[in-house]
Scaffold this motif. Sequence first.
Motif, PDB file in Angstrom:
ATOM      1  N   GLY A 118      28.994  39.618  62.682  1.00 40.81           N
ATOM      2  CA  GLY A 118      30.183  38.874  62.285  1.00 40.81           C
ATOM      3  C   GLY A 118      31.477  39.470  62.829  1.00 40.81           C
ATOM      4  O   GLY A 118      31.545  40.655  63.169  1.00 40.81           O
ATOM      5  N   ASP A 119      32.499  38.638  62.885  1.00 37.74           N
ATOM      6  CA  ASP A 119      33.843  39.106  63.235  1.00 37.74           C
ATOM      7  C   ASP A 119      34.488  39.780  62.032  1.00 37.74           C
ATOM      8  O   ASP A 119      35.282  40.703  62.180  1.00 37.74           O
ATOM      9  CB  ASP A 119      34.707  37.928  63.699  1.00 37.74           C
ATOM     10  N   ILE A 120      34.158  39.280  60.836  1.00 36.31           N
ATOM     11  CA  ILE A 120      34.675  39.824  59.581  1.00 36.31           C
ATOM     12  C   ILE A 120      33.508  40.018  58.620  1.00 36.31           C
ATOM     13  O   ILE A 120      32.634  39.155  58.519  1.00 36.31           O
ATOM     14  CB  ILE A 120      35.715  38.883  58.938  1.00 36.31           C
ATOM     15  N   TYR A 121      33.497  41.151  57.924  1.00 39.33           N
ATOM     16  CA  TYR A 121      32.528  41.384  56.861  1.00 39.33           C
ATOM     17  C   TYR A 121      33.295  41.664  55.574  1.00 39.33           C
ATOM     18  O   TYR A 121      34.278  42.410  55.575  1.00 39.33           O
ATOM     19  CB  TYR A 121      31.643  42.599  57.174  1.00 39.33           C
ATOM     20  N   THR A 122      32.839  41.077  54.486  1.00 34.91           N
ATOM     21  CA  THR A 122      33.327  41.453  53.161  1.00 34.91           C
ATOM     22  C   THR A 122      32.152  42.044  52.395  1.00 34.91           C
ATOM     23  O   THR A 122      31.060  41.465  52.369  1.00 34.91           O
ATOM     24  CB  THR A 122      33.899  40.251  52.385  1.00 34.91           C
ATOM     25  N   ILE A 123      32.351  43.219  51.812  1.00 37.38           N
ATOM     26  CA  ILE A 123      31.300  43.893  51.053  1.00 37.38           C
ATOM     27  C   ILE A 123      31.674  43.840  49.580  1.00 37.38           C
ATOM     28  O   ILE A 123      32.691  44.392  49.161  1.00 37.38           O
ATOM     29  CB  ILE A 123      31.137  45.355  51.499  1.00 37.38           C
ATOM     30  N   ALA A 124      30.860  43.146  48.797  1.00 40.23           N
ATOM     31  CA  ALA A 124      31.127  42.980  47.359  1.00 40.23           C
ATOM     32  C   ALA A 124      29.911  43.439  46.565  1.00 40.23           C
ATOM     33  O   ALA A 124      29.201  42.636  45.948  1.00 40.23           O
ATOM     34  CB  ALA A 124      31.480  41.529  47.047  1.00 40.23           C
ATOM     35  N   LEU A 125      29.662  44.732  46.608  1.00 45.33           N
ATOM     36  CA  LEU A 125      28.584  45.335  45.840  1.00 45.33           C
ATOM     37  C   LEU A 125      29.157  46.386  44.896  1.00 45.33           C
ATOM     38  O   LEU A 125      30.203  46.957  45.188  1.00 45.33           O
ATOM     39  CB  LEU A 125      27.554  45.985  46.775  1.00 45.33           C
ATOM     40  N   GLY A 126      28.468  46.646  43.814  1.00 45.66           N
ATOM     41  CA  GLY A 126      28.930  47.651  42.861  1.00 45.66           C
ATOM     42  C   GLY A 126      28.758  47.224  41.415  1.00 45.66           C
ATOM     43  O   GLY A 126      28.652  48.067  40.517  1.00 45.66           O
ATOM     44  N   THR A 127      28.727  45.917  41.167  1.00 44.76           N
ATOM     45  CA  THR A 127      28.593  45.431  39.790  1.00 44.76           C
ATOM     46  C   THR A 127      27.298  45.935  39.150  1.00 44.76           C
ATOM     47  O   THR A 127      27.303  46.459  38.030  1.00 44.76           O
ATOM     48  CB  THR A 127      28.634  43.897  39.756  1.00 44.76           C
ATOM     49  N   ASN A 128      26.188  45.796  39.854  1.00 42.58           N
ATOM     50  CA  ASN A 128      24.905  46.236  39.294  1.00 42.58           C
ATOM     51  C   ASN A 128      24.759  47.748  39.315  1.00 42.58           C
ATOM     52  O   ASN A 128      23.928  48.298  38.576  1.00 42.58           O
ATOM     53  CB  ASN A 128      23.755  45.564  40.040  1.00 42.58           C
ATOM     54  N   ASP A 129      25.564  48.426  40.131  1.00 43.44           N
ATOM     55  CA  ASP A 129      25.568  49.890  40.109  1.00 43.44           C
ATOM     56  C   ASP A 129      26.147  50.416  38.799  1.00 43.44           C
ATOM     57  O   ASP A 129      25.986  51.601  38.480  1.00 43.44           O
ATOM     58  CB  ASP A 129      26.386  50.428  41.284  1.00 43.44           C
ATOM     59  N   SER A 130      26.826  49.539  38.047  1.00 38.55           N
ATOM     60  CA  SER A 130      27.428  49.967  36.779  1.00 38.55           C
ATOM     61  C   SER A 130      26.419  50.019  35.636  1.00 38.55           C
ATOM     62  O   SER A 130      26.706  50.571  34.572  1.00 38.55           O
ATOM     63  CB  SER A 130      28.567  49.022  36.385  1.00 38.55           C
ATOM     64  N   LYS A 131      25.225  49.464  35.830  1.00 41.77           N
ATOM     65  CA  LYS A 131      24.205  49.516  34.785  1.00 41.77           C
ATOM     66  C   LYS A 131      23.801  50.966  34.558  1.00 41.77           C
ATOM     67  O   LYS A 131      23.737  51.745  35.508  1.00 41.77           O
ATOM     68  CB  LYS A 131      22.993  48.680  35.195  1.00 41.77           C
ATOM     69  N   PRO A 132      23.538  51.356  33.317  1.00 42.40           N
ATOM     70  CA  PRO A 132      23.262  52.766  33.026  1.00 42.40           C
ATOM     71  C   PRO A 132      22.199  53.388  33.914  1.00 42.40           C
ATOM     72  O   PRO A 132      22.359  54.515  34.393  1.00 42.40           O
ATOM     73  CB  PRO A 132      22.826  52.734  31.561  1.00 42.40           C
ATOM     74  N   GLN A 133      21.110  52.678  34.183  1.00 44.74           N
ATOM     75  CA  GLN A 133      20.029  53.253  34.982  1.00 44.74           C
ATOM     76  C   GLN A 133      20.451  53.471  36.438  1.00 44.74           C
ATOM     77  O   GLN A 133      19.865  54.297  37.146  1.00 44.74           O
ATOM     78  CB  GLN A 133      18.777  52.370  34.924  1.00 44.74           C
ATOM     79  N   ASN A 134      21.474  52.732  36.878  1.00 39.23           N
ATOM     80  CA  ASN A 134      21.956  52.888  38.244  1.00 39.23           C
ATOM     81  C   ASN A 134      23.164  53.816  38.319  1.00 39.23           C
ATOM     82  O   ASN A 134      23.334  54.550  39.301  1.00 39.23           O
ATOM     83  CB  ASN A 134      22.310  51.521  38.832  1.00 39.23           C
TER      84      ASN A 134
END
Length: 266
Positions: A118-134
């Motif tokens: 792609g010419d542009i990438y948006t990275i929107a990860l982290g929400t599930n990293d907030s779960k206690p096990q993660n």
Amino acid sequence: VKVSSENVSNPVYVRYAYDYSPECPDLYNSSGLPASPFTSEKTYKVVTIGDSITEGFGVENRDVNRYSSLLETKLNDSLGLGDFHVVNRGRSGTTMNQNGDMPYWQYGPWNEALKDRGDIYTIALGTNDSKPQNFSHISEFKNHYNEMINTIREYNPNAVIYLCVPVPSLLYGEYPPNPDGSPAGINNENIIEIGKLVKEIAHEYGLEYIDLYSAFDEAMSGEPTEEAQRTYNSLTNSDFPTAGEDTMAKYLYDKNAKSSSEGTLN
């Protein structure tokens, strides 16, 4: 290829079979080989990497209403700088952390995102990293985020990359507890800490971040209004009305439009 028409006095661009599924293409060279679809206008590919919020889990008619689709419409209707194609590479439940319970790295959308170049990438990860096990692996979060940025740059050194600060969650506490009685599910306090890490990474790489947390923080100040609560729920897998998707699209549009108008894209 030379193209002319008596009916077009001032041509702007030429397209051939320029569609997701072109019907009956009929352009061949002297060896009988078919021509690939093409356009003479500038095209931009925006790749949205993320979890269920990006994939549009629970969104009614999501191919039309999820934020990546709304973003594509906004870019093409408003800028007039070329043709924008927004590719959705979301995968529900996934984490940035490679040691999380569902690492994004292990699923098809990640490989497809790299192939997209792609010419542009948006990275929107982290929400599930907030779960206690993660979140117990949070010390590894930055290293894995850095690896994702570096890998995208290996495939396309000229790609513009935006990092998205995760949206808030009002659902923490509504999840059934784990069997040992410990809290389960997405944790807004942990999301705040993850957002800080995303901003640190953006600063260290000289990248811009899109603060989606602040975009929705009306619902976090005092007693949320009904409208704000609805907007939050749309981004935390509750009922997903289009209000939240449109807000996401607006904030991503502002950044993508800025890159295009300033000539950041090659």
